[in-house]
Design an enzyme around this catalytic site. Sequence first.
Site, PDB file in Angstrom:
ATOM      1  CE  LYS A   1      -3.799  -2.304   2.356  1.00 41.91           C
ATOM      2  NZ  LYS A   1      -4.329  -2.728   3.648  1.00 41.91           N
TER       3      LYS A   1
ATOM      4  CD  GLN B   1      -3.685  -4.664   6.690  1.00 41.80           C
ATOM      5  OE1 GLN B   1      -3.743  -3.640   6.042  1.00 41.80           O
ATOM      6  NE2 GLN B   1      -4.171  -5.807   6.246  1.00 41.80           N
TER       7      GLN B   1
ATOM      8  CG  ASP C   1      -9.748   0.091   5.466  1.00 41.28           C
ATOM      9  OD1 ASP C   1      -9.512  -0.364   4.334  1.00 41.28           O
ATOM     10  OD2 ASP C   1      -9.000  -0.074   6.449  1.00 41.28           O
TER      11      ASP C   1
HETATM   12  N1  GUN Z   1      -7.315  -6.798   6.296  1.00 41.09           N
HETATM   13  C1  GUN Z   1      -7.771  -7.515   5.233  1.00 41.09           C
HETATM   14  N2  GUN Z   1      -8.365  -6.692   4.339  1.00 41.09           N
HETATM   15  C2  GUN Z   1      -8.287  -5.450   4.852  1.00 41.09           C
HETATM   16  C3  GUN Z   1      -8.737  -4.181   4.378  1.00 41.09           C
HETATM   17  O1  GUN Z   1      -9.334  -4.020   3.309  1.00 41.09           O
HETATM   18  N3  GUN Z   1      -8.460  -3.135   5.194  1.00 41.09           N
HETATM   19  C4  GUN Z   1      -7.818  -3.272   6.379  1.00 41.09           C
HETATM   20  N4  GUN Z   1      -7.614  -2.186   7.107  1.00 41.09           N
HETATM   21  N5  GUN Z   1      -7.404  -4.429   6.845  1.00 41.09           N
HETATM   22  C5  GUN Z   1      -7.640  -5.506   6.079  1.00 41.09           C
END
Ligand code: GUN
Length: 295
Positions: free
Chosen positions: A53, A97, A120
């Site tokens: 990311k 995350q 998110d």
């Molecule tokens: N863990 C798995 N997928 C995601 C996501 O789309 N966002 C976040 N913050 N954590 C994740």
Amino acid sequence: MTARVLDGTAIARAIRAEVATEVARLASSGRKPGLAAVLVGEDPASAVYVRSKGKACEEAGMHSVTLRLPAAATEAELLETVDRLNADPQIHGILVQLPLPKHINSEKVLRRIDPAKDVDGFHPLNVGKLVVGDKTAFRPATPYGVQQMLIRSGVETKGAHAVIVGRSNIVGRPMANLLIQQGPGGDATVTVCHSRTRDLPSVTRSADILIAAIGKPEFVTADMVRPGVVVIDVGINRVDDASRPKGYRLVGDVAYGPVSEIAAAITPVPGGVGPMTIAMLLQNTLQAMQQAALD
Ligand code: GUN
């Protein structure tokens, strides 16, 4: 019939290029979107995601910050970190995350993120906005990416029966909400299946579009699909494989080989939905900055 392979890497590259063009245009007026990712602990898969990311942000010309907290960090420390990012004018998007260590209440943390920076789309305010069709909602990146793949691959959702296997807050539920919205990539008839669904194969066989998001390797088998279906595989599972240098390989939630003999189109793993998630996160960060400028 052998299915058309929907190339998430190529579609994601196109979206990232579009985002980068817009970021460059904003830079000429001195504005730069910024994304902060917070990683708690050492989970190797999460560390890979967060690194990707950050790299994608920088490649798009965005400001990127990654904050790493030890696995033993307290909930209070994480909440303090979120508060600091909420107050930071250089940061337009915040991502914590998941999964978080067991001693931290994830819901409490997600609710602490300023909804205007919740790229998110996990804060209840954004969930609610998505449900009522408010265009300012942040759409969770993975289902948003699936929807873009369908649109950009020319898969008609209008009037189609979309069957989603999995009801998670990250994929299944927001996926259903996106597909029932009016407009491009929407207007579908949606069924959401889960572990309590009776006679799952008969439901999945009625799908025009089948979206697998259950996190079980090769769960969707050939007997569960009908000829001509479009299959979207959201799963990324590590399975032991001594013949591979890392000792494992990645497989989706769909038995790719046999299902691709029957389907009209299918997404591979890796190289399908995965790359789309990061592209949509960048798109959401841009949206956050643009919406902040309107406030
Ligand atoms: N863990 C798995 N997928 C995601 C996501 O789309 N966002 C976040 N913050 N954590 C994740």
